[in-house]
Write an enzyme that holds these catalytic residues in place. Structure first.
Site, PDB file in Angstrom:
ATOM      1  N   ASP A 146       0.823  -1.217   0.000  1.00 59.90           N
ATOM      2  CA  ASP A 146       0.000   0.000   0.000  1.00 59.90           C
ATOM      3  C   ASP A 146       0.855   1.264   0.000  1.00 59.90           C
ATOM      4  O   ASP A 146       0.669   2.162  -0.827  1.00 59.90           O
ATOM      5  CB  ASP A 146      -0.920   0.024   1.226  1.00 59.90           C
ATOM      6  CG  ASP A 146      -1.896  -1.132   1.240  1.00 59.90           C
ATOM      7  OD1 ASP A 146      -2.043  -1.774   0.200  1.00 59.90           O
ATOM      8  OD2 ASP A 146      -2.504  -1.379   2.292  1.00 59.90           O
ATOM      9  N   ARG A 200      -2.057   4.753  16.413  1.00 54.95           N
ATOM     10  CA  ARG A 200      -2.338   5.711  15.344  1.00 54.95           C
ATOM     11  C   ARG A 200      -2.134   7.173  15.763  1.00 54.95           C
ATOM     12  O   ARG A 200      -1.572   7.956  14.991  1.00 54.95           O
ATOM     13  CB  ARG A 200      -3.758   5.507  14.809  1.00 54.95           C
ATOM     14  CG  ARG A 200      -3.979   4.174  14.103  1.00 54.95           C
ATOM     15  CD  ARG A 200      -2.936   3.909  13.049  1.00 54.95           C
ATOM     16  NE  ARG A 200      -3.255   2.760  12.222  1.00 54.95           N
ATOM     17  CZ  ARG A 200      -2.374   1.861  11.824  1.00 54.95           C
ATOM     18  NH1 ARG A 200      -1.102   1.978  12.202  1.00 54.95           N
ATOM     19  NH2 ARG A 200      -2.723   0.862  11.060  1.00 54.95           N
ATOM     20  N   ASP A 222      -9.104   3.392  10.689  1.00 49.07           N
ATOM     21  CA  ASP A 222      -7.834   4.115  10.748  1.00 49.07           C
ATOM     22  C   ASP A 222      -7.871   5.460  10.029  1.00 49.07           C
ATOM     23  O   ASP A 222      -7.197   6.404  10.429  1.00 49.07           O
ATOM     24  CB  ASP A 222      -6.704   3.255  10.184  1.00 49.07           C
ATOM     25  CG  ASP A 222      -6.208   2.223  11.183  1.00 49.07           C
ATOM     26  OD1 ASP A 222      -6.428   2.434  12.391  1.00 49.07           O
ATOM     27  OD2 ASP A 222      -5.618   1.220  10.767  1.00 49.07           O
ATOM     28  N   SER A 276      -4.068  -8.948   6.022  1.00 49.99           N
ATOM     29  CA  SER A 276      -3.625  -7.594   6.297  1.00 49.99           C
ATOM     30  C   SER A 276      -3.262  -7.526   7.776  1.00 49.99           C
ATOM     31  O   SER A 276      -4.086  -7.859   8.632  1.00 49.99           O
ATOM     32  CB  SER A 276      -4.748  -6.603   5.975  1.00 49.99           C
ATOM     33  OG  SER A 276      -4.384  -5.301   6.367  1.00 49.99           O
TER      34      SER A 276
END
Length: 405
Positions: A15, A95, A124, A177
């Site tokens: 990604d 995050r 996210d 993932s």
């Protein structure tokens, strides 16, 4: 004239790697990648090489494990956050720190934008964007999200990488993932998306299956001072070191696996698999000690605070006034959270087998039914008479009594 710069959150995976070229082509910006190491051994050793080969102007790597453990994990531990009674929120607390470093790096390089690889239906994107917008409120930054803006599927990302001549190890083989940091792993995709299908063993990375765990239990002793883990098996240790050691020890015994169907912030349900060996052990120990030193009213208020705090973190509102307010409460509730906890690890189970504290509210003399009992049993009669008075009055005055019909 110099080009504008975008700071891209970079893991070295598919990604983020194709995002470098995508941003250059669609925005005309130069790209500087930023890798924020939150622990857990998730990054390869050739990140800089990968980033520059994909077209990055520069590659910044920051080791923030210490900051992550003390400024993010520890407050979360003191708050006792567990989303929907299952998820220990490893990704969710990572995050905001990543977003903070994106903003700091953007200002350092006079960048116009920051970028991340989040899709348009996950949690996210909310966590990143909300944190970035909040932290850069006085000097707003543009936010670029290639996967969201282009609605790229994984197959399309592979085709994109192939056209660019980018070869990434495991792209063809990797099914899941995975997001990984010091506090745990979040695993999703493919077989895991069907709630009827048992998660296959190859989905797990840091915990053994029950069949491969030791045949003898291991005992640990974890010591706390005002809610902070300070010793493991009698040895003074930094909180970061305790987490890393427990990830290995508890992972060997298969502790910390969670399969959870959760409610995402965007309104859909998702089936997730988590691994959190150290987090599971430390939370269990913390909560057992908490039961000794908090009274009933304090415990119930703490449960309310924990649920509220969990939702704030899961929903991406780490940088909010309310969370700071709740931190103050949690600090106060940990004032007497000092003591030792004994834990048994065996066949995927983490069991607290003993706990003690100099501030314990547990009294053996009052709790025992032996000859050492000091409880005044006769006092119970008067207590019950007063305690039952409201319900007796209401029944006489308001409740129709079927027994006398």
């Amino acid at each position: 004239m110099a080009k504008n710069i975008a700071i891209l959150a970079f893991s070295g995976g598919l990604d983020s790697t194709i995002s470098i070229d995508w941003i250059k082509e669609n925005y005309g910006y130069d790209v500087i990648t930023l890798t924020v190491d939150l622990g857990g051994g998730q990054f390869s050793n050739d990140l800089e090489k990968r980033a520059k080969k994909a077209g990055a102007l520069d590659c910044v790597i920051l080791d923030v494990r210490k900051e992550f453990s003390t400024e993010y994990i520890l407050p979360s531990l003191k708050a006792g956050i567990i989303y929907e009674d299952n998820y220990l929120l490893a990704t969710s607390i990572g995050r905001p720190l990543m977003a903070k470093k994106l903003v700091e790096t953007a200002y350092k390089y006079n960048a116009k934008a920051v970028a991340h690889g989040c899709t348009g239906k996950g949690n996210d994107q909310v966590r990143f964007d909300t944190a970035i917008k909040t932290l850069s409120a006085n000097e707003p930054l543009e936010i670029i999200a290639p996967a969201r803006e282009a609605s790229l599927t994984r197959d399309e990302e592979k085709e994109y990488a192939e056209k660019l001549g980018i070869k990434l190890p495991g792209v063809e083989e990797r099914v899941y993932s995975i997001d990984r940091n010091l506090w745990g792993l979040a695993i999703e995709g493919e077989d895991l998306e069907d709630p009827w299908v048992e998660p296959p063993e190859d989905a797990y990375l840091i915990t053994n299956s029950v069949d491969n765990t030791p045949d003898k239990p291991s005992y640990l002793e974890l010591s706390f001072k005002e809610g902070v883990p300070i010793k493991l098996n009698g040895k003074n240790s930094d909180f970061l070191d305790i987490i890393e050691e427990l990830n290995i020890k508890a992972g060997d015994h298969g502790v910390g696996r969670v399969v959870h169907v959760e409610n995402r912030l965007v309104g859909i349900k998702s089936r997730e698999v988590y691994e959190a060996p150290a987090a599971t052990v430390i939370h269990e120990a913390f909560q057992s000690l908490e039961k000794l030193v908090l009274n009933r009213d304090q415990s119930r208020m703490k449960n309310f605070v924990s649920n509220t705090y969990s939702d704030l973190v899961y929903d991406g509102r780490w940088f909010s006034g309310l969370r700071e307010n709740l931190d103050a409460y949690c600090k106060s509730s940990c004032r007497y959270m000092t003591g030792d906890v004994r834990i048994k690890l065996f066949k995927s189970k983490c069991e607290v087998v003993g706990a003690k504290s100099p501030y314990s509210l547990y009294s053996y003399d009052l709790a025992t039914y032996s000859n050492d009992d000091k409880f005044k049993h006769g006092s119970a009669v008067g207590f019950i008479d007063i305690y039952s008075l409201p319900s007796r009055i209401q029944r006489k005055q308001q409740v129709h009594d079927e027994l006398t019909d």
